[in-house]
Scaffold this motif. Structure first.
Motif, mmCIF file in Angstrom:
data_model
loop_
_atom_site.group_PDB
_atom_site.id
_atom_site.type_symbol
_atom_site.label_atom_id
_atom_site.label_comp_id
_atom_site.label_asym_id
_atom_site.label_seq_id
_atom_site.Cartn_x
_atom_site.Cartn_y
_atom_site.Cartn_z
ATOM 1 N N THR A 114 13.165 101.444 35.095
ATOM 2 C CA THR A 114 13.397 99.658 35.163
ATOM 3 C C THR A 114 13.692 99.193 36.255
ATOM 4 O O THR A 114 14.009 99.661 37.485
ATOM 5 N N SER A 168 11.263 90.518 30.195
ATOM 6 C CA SER A 168 12.716 89.815 30.435
ATOM 7 C C SER A 168 13.054 88.926 30.189
ATOM 8 O O SER A 168 13.792 88.287 30.741
ATOM 9 N N TYR A 176 15.714 96.585 38.945
ATOM 10 C CA TYR A 176 17.008 95.289 38.826
ATOM 11 C C TYR A 176 17.060 94.420 39.965
ATOM 12 O O TYR A 176 16.176 94.986 41.243
ATOM 13 N N ASP A 233 17.849 91.604 42.700
ATOM 14 C CA ASP A 233 19.420 91.004 42.947
ATOM 15 C C ASP A 233 18.956 90.092 44.274
ATOM 16 O O ASP A 233 18.143 90.332 45.054
ATOM 17 N N SER A 238 21.160 88.099 39.373
ATOM 18 C CA SER A 238 20.745 89.399 38.660
ATOM 19 C C SER A 238 19.358 89.913 37.156
ATOM 20 O O SER A 238 19.547 88.803 36.706
ATOM 21 N N THR A 239 18.374 89.966 37.345
ATOM 22 C CA THR A 239 17.718 90.127 35.918
ATOM 23 C C THR A 239 17.208 91.456 36.051
ATOM 24 O O THR A 239 17.492 92.241 37.509
ATOM 25 N N VAL A 240 16.894 92.294 34.541
ATOM 26 C CA VAL A 240 16.684 93.870 35.068
ATOM 27 C C VAL A 240 15.350 93.650 33.886
ATOM 28 O O VAL A 240 15.332 92.955 32.810
#
Length: 175
Positions: A10, A152, A12, A14, A24-26
């Motif tokens: 995963t 995403s 992350y 920023d 931000s996105t994951v």
């Protein structure tokens, strides 16, 4: 009894803008076949040299596959940028929510031209892919994980201007 170890990645991301705003996105990612072989070798062979060394950003939006290699990533235009893992910030996580089975690798792309993807005219180009890069036992770079932003939505890419600071935290969970 049969048991297997699975690796899940995963990412992350920023993005800190000059005005202090943080976006931000994951993103979930693919652990490549080579990446799985890398971790299997690390688990079962103490003498296996190499390690996870870099995180890269690139502009290719071709969907990731388990067969991607370092050549897949490096073939992008403009040439991708890879920076060393910040070993002081990276660690094995030992508390919730991910627990003790997670390793976090962190790299920061700073507010410089050298850390910004740019076209031939010097204009910023959107980041569309991320790569977790390691070295094998002969010191050659290998692609451990790769992701594009198609996993995403609604984020499919993002533009890092020269003034932006992008921190990428890549978490690998083993279970």
């Amino acid at each position: 009894m049969q048991s297997s170890i699975k690796v899940k990645g995963t990412v992350y991301v920023d993005i800190k803008k000059p005005d202090g705003q943080v976006v931000s996105t994951v993103i979930n990612n693919i652990v490549t076949t080579i990446g799985k072989e890398f971790f299997a070798a690390k688990i079962f062979n103490d003498s296996y040299a190499g390690g996870v060394t870099k995180i890269g950003i690139g502009a290719t939006s071709t969907a990731q596959t388990i067969n991607d290699t370092i050549t897949t990533f490096e073939a992008g235009t403009p040439t991708p940028i890879s920076l060393a893992i910040d070993t002081a910030s990276s660690a094995i996580e030992s508390s919730p929510p991910t627990g003790a089975n997670t390793i976090a690798y962190i790299t920061t792309f700073t507010d410089t031209t050298g850390d910004t993807l740019r076209d031939g005219g010097g204009n910023p180009v959107s980041i569309k892919e991320l790569a977790l890069i390691g070295t094998n036992n002969s010191g050659a770079e290998i692609l451990i994980c790769r992701t594009t932003f198609d996993d995403s939505p609604p984020v499919t890419e993002f533009l890092k201007t020269v003034q932006d600071v992008v921190t990428v935290t890549w978490k690998l969970t083993f279970n």
